[in-house]
Design an enzyme around this catalytic site. Structure first.
Site, PDB file in Angstrom:
ATOM      1  N   GLU A 195      -7.521 -11.834  20.278  1.00 18.55           N
ATOM      2  CA  GLU A 195      -6.454 -13.086  20.506  1.00 18.55           C
ATOM      3  C   GLU A 195      -6.761 -14.380  20.754  1.00 18.55           C
ATOM      4  OE1 GLU A 195      -2.574  -9.879  20.881  1.00 18.55           O
ATOM      5  OE2 GLU A 195      -3.040 -11.008  22.389  1.00 18.55           O
ATOM      6  N   GLU A 216      -4.038  -4.175  16.653  1.00 20.95           N
ATOM      7  CA  GLU A 216      -3.251  -4.072  18.034  1.00 20.95           C
ATOM      8  C   GLU A 216      -1.816  -4.250  17.774  1.00 20.95           C
ATOM      9  OE1 GLU A 216      -4.397  -5.933  21.724  1.00 20.95           O
ATOM     10  OE2 GLU A 216      -2.392  -6.156  22.113  1.00 20.95           O
TER      11      GLU A 216
END
Length: 420
Positions: free
Chosen positions: A171, A260
């Site tokens: 991320e 995820e």
């Protein structure tokens, strides 16, 4: 992302709109639906697997028994075929997740890894908007960082785990608590340094599948040549953003993974019903609308996850098992009528001589559903059911007549059918 930042994440999810939960009503009589036509010769994406993450430093490791529940494929197991682990910045911590990764590998599970931060010596701080201590990888450390990722892969290999792929950064666009990367920095690293990494490279793992993070990679032939898996997370991603036309245009030879998510939230119990059916629909959308090849949950064992803290499979986990246990790595998604009736979602997969059909009925009424198999023969079909009172419960075997079978999909349920 980690629970330490979950309030921020919940804000993101709330901004995207809440997922509606069906009100409890008495189920009505079965209604008829349009036939589901399954074309066993119309292959779409190859499935790499379904799975989840362990992060021993943050929540503790899985026990030996929990590893068997997570990665086993028999009754009462989740059937996970993908494990994601972190890449610690400190080499002294590199063995933390090895025990689970090794057992997963022994069971044939695909293991991938993602870093949250490079080693501290490679990082500098900078001002990013109101954040005065934002972190980024120093430009003169890109080569050293690639070697760091290689060294981690070597460490695992020396301990019985062959990584399938390693990410550049978890991320990079939601990195208030870890290391930021701009799209240009990701492209630069992929162009100049990722070619030296000795395992498959995953990027960019945007927290919300934001295409402005991955488009520059797909649009740069040199960077794209050095990445193997376009990875994405689906936190609050609107359904309209699930398809990725640019990947279809330029991603030939590359894989597309959802690496995820938790869904619909991390605040409710994973046993809340019928809310847990949202997980089944989310996987369906990820496979059919987004055409991902893998679907990876956040923590495997958590109160909101597929395995409860006591090691038992949750209702959310049962929804995952309907895919993970039966749709195995190397299977291909095949064309099927995706929405034959209101609140009914169907996807189909082919592996060997079997076709797997996962049918989710989120409605308050049972549905009489016909399934028609074309371009392939089958003589019988076995099924497993999850509803309010059952978890992936075997329902026996019935015959297939002239390529068709009809089954009742109970109200608020998920059923997996496997042909033979």
């Amino acid at each position: 992302m980690g629970e330490r930042s979950s309030p921020s994440r919940r804000t993101v999810l709330a901004a995207m709109g809440a997922v509606p939960v069906l009100a409890a009503t008495t189920p009505a009589a079965a209604t008829a639906a349009a036939a589901v036509v399954i074309d066993q010769s119309a292959r779409r994406q190859t499935i790499r697997g379904f799975g989840g993450m362990t992060h021993t430093a943050w929540i503790g490791d899985l026990t030996a028994a929990q590893r068997e529940t997570a990665f086993g494929t028999g009754e009462g197991r989740l059937g996970f075929s993908v494990l994601r682990i972190p890449v610690p910045e400190d080499q002294a911590a590199w063995s933390r997740d090895v025990a689970t990764a090794r057992r997963a590998s022994e069971l044939g599970v695909t293991v991938i890894a993602s870093p949250w931060n490079p080693p501290a010596r490679m990082v500098e701080t900078f001002v990013r908007g109101s954040q005065t201590n934002a972190r980024r990888l120093r430009y003169d450390m890109y080569g050293a960082y690639a070697q760091h990722l290689n060294d981690f892969a070597t460490h695992l290999r020396n301990n019985g785990v062959n990584l399938y792929g390693i990410s550049v950064q978890n991320e990079p666009d939601y990195a208030h608590d870890w290391t930021w990367w701009t799209p240009a920095e990701l492209v630069r690293f992929l162009r100049e340094n990722a070619g030296s990494i000795g395992t498959r490279v995953i990027a960019p793992e945007s927290f919300q599948y934001l295409k402005n993070i991955s488009d520059p990679i797909l649009n740069d032939p040199v960077a794209l040549a050095n990445v193997d898996i376009i990875g994405a997370h689906l936190y609050g991603t609107p359904l309209a953003n699930f398809p990725y036309p640019l990947f279809k245009q330029k991603g030939a030879g590359k894989e597309l993974w959802m690496t995820e998510v938790y869904h619909p939230n991390s605040s409710d119990s994973a046993d809340l019903w019928p809310q847990a059916l949202d997980v089944g629909e989310h996987i369906h959308r990820a496979m059919v609308n987004a055409e991902f090849q893998a679907y990876v949950w956040w923590y495997i064992r958590r109160g909101y996850g597929p395995m409860r803290e006591d090691g038992q499979i949750s209702k959310r986990g049962a929804n995952m098992a309907h895919f993970a246990r039966f749709v195995r790595p190397g299977y291909a998604r095949i064309e099927a009528t995706a929405n034959p009736a209101s609140n009914v979602h169907v996807s189909a997969y082919r592996g060997g001589n079997s076709t797997v059909v996962v049918a989710i009925n989120k409605g308050a009424s049972s549905v009489s559903q016909q399934f028609t198999l074309v371009n392939g023969a089958a003589s019988r079909v076995s099924s497993w059911l999850t509803d309010a009172g059952r978890n992936v419960a075997p329902q026996g075997t019935t015959g297939v007549s002239n390529g068709s079978f009809t089954a009742t999909l109970p109200a608020r349920s998920v059923t997996t059918f496997v042909t033979a």
